[in-house]
Scaffold this motif. Structure first.
Motif, PDB file in Angstrom:
ATOM      1  N   PRO A  31       0.564  -1.284   0.024  1.00 57.85           N
ATOM      2  CA  PRO A  31       0.116   0.124  -0.106  1.00 57.85           C
ATOM      3  C   PRO A  31       0.861   1.263   0.056  1.00 57.85           C
ATOM      4  CG  PRO A  31      -0.953  -1.493   1.596  1.00 57.85           C
ATOM      5  CD  PRO A  31       0.305  -2.160   1.182  1.00 57.85           C
ATOM      6  N   LEU A  32       2.193   1.103   0.384  1.00 60.02           N
ATOM      7  CA  LEU A  32       2.876   2.356   0.355  1.00 60.02           C
ATOM      8  C   LEU A  32       4.030   2.499  -0.603  1.00 60.02           C
ATOM      9  CD1 LEU A  32       4.139   1.991   4.208  1.00 60.02           C
ATOM     10  CD2 LEU A  32       2.231   3.401   3.279  1.00 60.02           C
ATOM     11  N   GLU A  33       3.510   1.657  -1.911  1.00 63.71           N
ATOM     12  CA  GLU A  33       4.565   1.731  -3.068  1.00 63.71           C
ATOM     13  C   GLU A  33       4.598   3.252  -3.540  1.00 63.71           C
ATOM     14  OE1 GLU A  33       5.445  -0.588  -7.304  1.00 63.71           O
ATOM     15  OE2 GLU A  33       4.200  -1.421  -5.607  1.00 63.71           O
ATOM     16  N   SER A  34       3.337   3.552  -3.759  1.00 69.41           N
ATOM     17  CA  SER A  34       3.169   5.084  -4.532  1.00 69.41           C
ATOM     18  C   SER A  34       4.071   6.011  -3.546  1.00 69.41           C
ATOM     19  CB  SER A  34       1.891   5.392  -4.742  1.00 69.41           C
ATOM     20  OG  SER A  34       1.162   5.699  -3.572  1.00 69.41           O
ATOM     21  N   GLN A  35       3.859   5.857  -2.288  1.00 67.00           N
ATOM     22  CA  GLN A  35       4.617   6.869  -1.309  1.00 67.00           C
ATOM     23  C   GLN A  35       6.096   6.637  -1.679  1.00 67.00           C
ATOM     24  OE1 GLN A  35       3.409   6.927   3.004  1.00 67.00           O
ATOM     25  NE2 GLN A  35       5.718   7.000   3.337  1.00 67.00           N
ATOM     26  N   ILE A  36       6.628   5.494  -1.514  1.00 67.97           N
ATOM     27  CA  ILE A  36       7.904   5.204  -1.817  1.00 67.97           C
ATOM     28  C   ILE A  36       8.533   5.585  -3.127  1.00 67.97           C
ATOM     29  CG2 ILE A  36       9.663   3.205  -2.045  1.00 67.97           C
ATOM     30  CD1 ILE A  36       7.892   1.564  -0.457  1.00 67.97           C
ATOM     31  N   LYS A  37       7.627   5.571  -4.325  1.00 66.01           N
ATOM     32  CA  LYS A  37       8.364   6.076  -5.549  1.00 66.01           C
ATOM     33  C   LYS A  37       8.514   7.530  -5.484  1.00 66.01           C
ATOM     34  CE  LYS A  37       7.030   2.390  -8.636  1.00 66.01           C
ATOM     35  NZ  LYS A  37       6.221   1.963  -9.673  1.00 66.01           N
ATOM     36  N   LYS A  38       7.326   8.246  -4.841  1.00 66.93           N
ATOM     37  CA  LYS A  38       7.418   9.647  -4.661  1.00 66.93           C
ATOM     38  C   LYS A  38       8.679  10.162  -3.879  1.00 66.93           C
ATOM     39  CE  LYS A  38       4.178  13.607  -3.445  1.00 66.93           C
ATOM     40  NZ  LYS A  38       2.938  13.649  -2.938  1.00 66.93           N
ATOM     41  N   GLN A  39       8.791   9.657  -2.825  1.00 69.92           N
ATOM     42  CA  GLN A  39      10.011   9.942  -1.990  1.00 69.92           C
ATOM     43  C   GLN A  39      11.095   9.847  -2.807  1.00 69.92           C
ATOM     44  OE1 GLN A  39      10.409   7.579   1.686  1.00 69.92           O
ATOM     45  NE2 GLN A  39      12.389   8.757   2.337  1.00 69.92           N
ATOM     46  N   VAL A  40      11.494   8.853  -3.615  1.00 66.59           N
ATOM     47  CA  VAL A  40      12.836   8.443  -4.541  1.00 66.59           C
ATOM     48  C   VAL A  40      12.634   9.456  -5.496  1.00 66.59           C
ATOM     49  CG1 VAL A  40      13.981   7.092  -5.775  1.00 66.59           C
ATOM     50  CG2 VAL A  40      12.785   6.245  -3.680  1.00 66.59           C
ATOM     51  N   SER A  41      11.558   9.789  -6.337  1.00 63.34           N
ATOM     52  CA  SER A  41      11.618  10.581  -7.523  1.00 63.34           C
ATOM     53  C   SER A  41      11.860  11.977  -7.128  1.00 63.34           C
ATOM     54  CB  SER A  41      10.440  10.570  -8.022  1.00 63.34           C
ATOM     55  OG  SER A  41       9.151  10.932  -7.441  1.00 63.34           O
ATOM     56  N   ALA A  42      11.667  12.264  -5.838  1.00 62.18           N
ATOM     57  CA  ALA A  42      11.945  13.923  -5.451  1.00 62.18           C
ATOM     58  C   ALA A  42      13.364  13.883  -5.353  1.00 62.18           C
ATOM     59  CB  ALA A  42      11.308  14.053  -4.125  1.00 62.18           C
ATOM     60  N   VAL A  43      13.961  13.034  -5.132  1.00 65.30           N
ATOM     61  CA  VAL A  43      15.702  13.238  -5.119  1.00 65.30           C
ATOM     62  C   VAL A  43      16.326  12.732  -6.275  1.00 65.30           C
ATOM     63  CG1 VAL A  43      17.712  12.596  -3.783  1.00 65.30           C
ATOM     64  CG2 VAL A  43      15.388  12.731  -2.638  1.00 65.30           C
ATOM     65  N   LEU A  44      15.918  11.591  -7.100  1.00 62.26           N
ATOM     66  CA  LEU A  44      16.667  11.010  -8.200  1.00 62.26           C
ATOM     67  C   LEU A  44      15.766  11.390  -9.283  1.00 62.26           C
ATOM     68  CD1 LEU A  44      17.706   7.499  -6.788  1.00 62.26           C
ATOM     69  CD2 LEU A  44      18.919   9.718  -6.718  1.00 62.26           C
ATOM     70  N   LYS A  45      15.801  12.542 -10.252  1.00 60.88           N
ATOM     71  CA  LYS A  45      15.115  13.005 -11.469  1.00 60.88           C
ATOM     72  C   LYS A  45      15.204  12.006 -12.593  1.00 60.88           C
ATOM     73  CE  LYS A  45      14.047  16.316  -8.819  1.00 60.88           C
ATOM     74  NZ  LYS A  45      12.755  16.680  -8.085  1.00 60.88           N
ATOM     75  N   ARG A  46      16.432  11.447 -12.668  1.00 60.53           N
ATOM     76  CA  ARG A  46      16.788  10.669 -13.833  1.00 60.53           C
ATOM     77  C   ARG A  46      17.155   9.324 -13.693  1.00 60.53           C
ATOM     78  NH1 ARG A  46      19.689  12.863 -18.725  1.00 60.53           N
ATOM     79  NH2 ARG A  46      18.995  11.301 -19.830  1.00 60.53           N
ATOM     80  N   GLY A  47      17.260   8.263 -14.401  1.00 56.93           N
ATOM     81  CA  GLY A  47      17.893   7.089 -14.137  1.00 56.93           C
ATOM     82  C   GLY A  47      17.043   5.956 -13.947  1.00 56.93           C
ATOM     83  N   LYS A  48      17.645   4.826 -14.082  1.00 59.55           N
ATOM     84  CA  LYS A  48      16.603   3.538 -13.869  1.00 59.55           C
ATOM     85  C   LYS A  48      17.346   3.054 -12.515  1.00 59.55           C
ATOM     86  CE  LYS A  48      15.815  -1.374 -15.452  1.00 59.55           C
ATOM     87  NZ  LYS A  48      15.538  -1.764 -14.063  1.00 59.55           N
TER      88      LYS A  48
END
Length: 291
Positions: free
Chosen positions: A44-61
């Protein structure tokens, strides 16, 4: 300062008996692509995890690996699936009677059957779960950013040196370019003098010389090339993600170099342009790994 897209970071967090370990691995990619591998309890927290990571890492796999540490007090409990165990017992007893088997049915045999014994999460307050996870992800991101920054600094130094070499090669091209039509004009005059009375119309000869000089003129390409180099140097000092802008500038620099090469009509000038394009290709390879 620019940052690399490649990096690795690991972080841990412990909150109210709950413990998480997070590993984040990132490699170069044209866009931002985040994949999360985590225990089912965190789905249930996957979208929150992705949002937290994407706020710091803008590009890359980016691959995010999350594990819940079993060492945390009360983090998991063993659970017996009694209905399933009873069904297995019925099967075992039936087989014993049917085939007249001796010996009892051991507890070890029963527990060894699939899904009879399982370990389930003991259950935690969602706020505690989210807080612990966020702390672990933050720690992993910070470690990854340190690595990205170090690689970015090394990449920036390499690109800076290659840009200086490009400027040096461009100056050689600028010095050589005006001499090409002058030398061609002299060669043409020498040939015409050898022809004597069959030299042709002087006005026509002057017109051909003017056409050749215009065809060899690379002043516009040189001006645009210099402008792109200046923009590139500015981007090297930028702390924001600039990889895509750099990639575009490399394409434009290559475009101008190709045009200069097609207009060269001179072996020495062509050699300088080839070296120019060779360095641009090396810069392009480096830019592919810049965020």
């Amino acid at each position: 300062m620019i940052k690399s897209m490649t990096g690795y970071g690991r972080g841990q967090a412990h909150v109210d008996g709950l413990s998480f370990s997070v590993e984040i691995k990132a490699v170069n990619h044209r866009y931002g692509d985040i994949n999360v591998k985590a225990p089912r309890v965190l789905m249930p927290l996957e979208s929150q995890i992705k949002k937290q990571v994407s706020a710091v890492l803008k590009r890359g796999k980016v691959d995010v690996f999350i594990t819940q540490d079993a060492s945390g007090a009360g983090s998991a409990l063993p659970v017996i699936n009694e209905p399933l165990a009873e069904e297995y017992m019925k099967i075992f007893k039936g087989l014993t009677m049917r085939y007249d088997l001796s010996g009892g049915i051991s507890l070890g045999l029963l527990l060894a059957q699939k899904d009879v014994l399982s370990v389930e999460d003991a259950g935690h307050d969602e706020q505690v779960l989210s807080s612990c996870l966020k702390e672990a992800i933050d720690a992993a991101l910070q470690a990854l950013l340190v690595m990205r920054q170090k690689e970015g600094e090394a990449t920036a130094v390499d690109i800076k040196q290659r840009l200086e070499l490009l400027e040096s090669l461009l100056e050689k091209i600028v010095v050589r370019a005006p001499q090409v039509p002058v030398e061609w004009q002299q060669k043409l005059k020498d040939r015409l003098e050898r022809l004597g009375d069959d030299a042709g119309d002087p006005q026509r000869v002057a017109q051909e010389i003017a056409i050749f000089a215009d065809r060899c003129d690379i002043s516009e390409e040189v001006t645009r090339f210099r402008s792109h180099l200046e923009q590139f140097n500015e981007l090297l000092q930028n702390g924001e993600p600039v990889g895509r802008q750099m990639d575009f500038l490399v394409q434009e620099l290559n475009r101008e170099a190709n045009t200069m090469g097609s207009k060269s009509n001179d072996a020495e000038l062509t050699r300088h342009v080839v070296l120019l394009k060779s360095e641009l290709e090396k810069i392009r390879e480096q830019v592919q790994n810049i965020e």
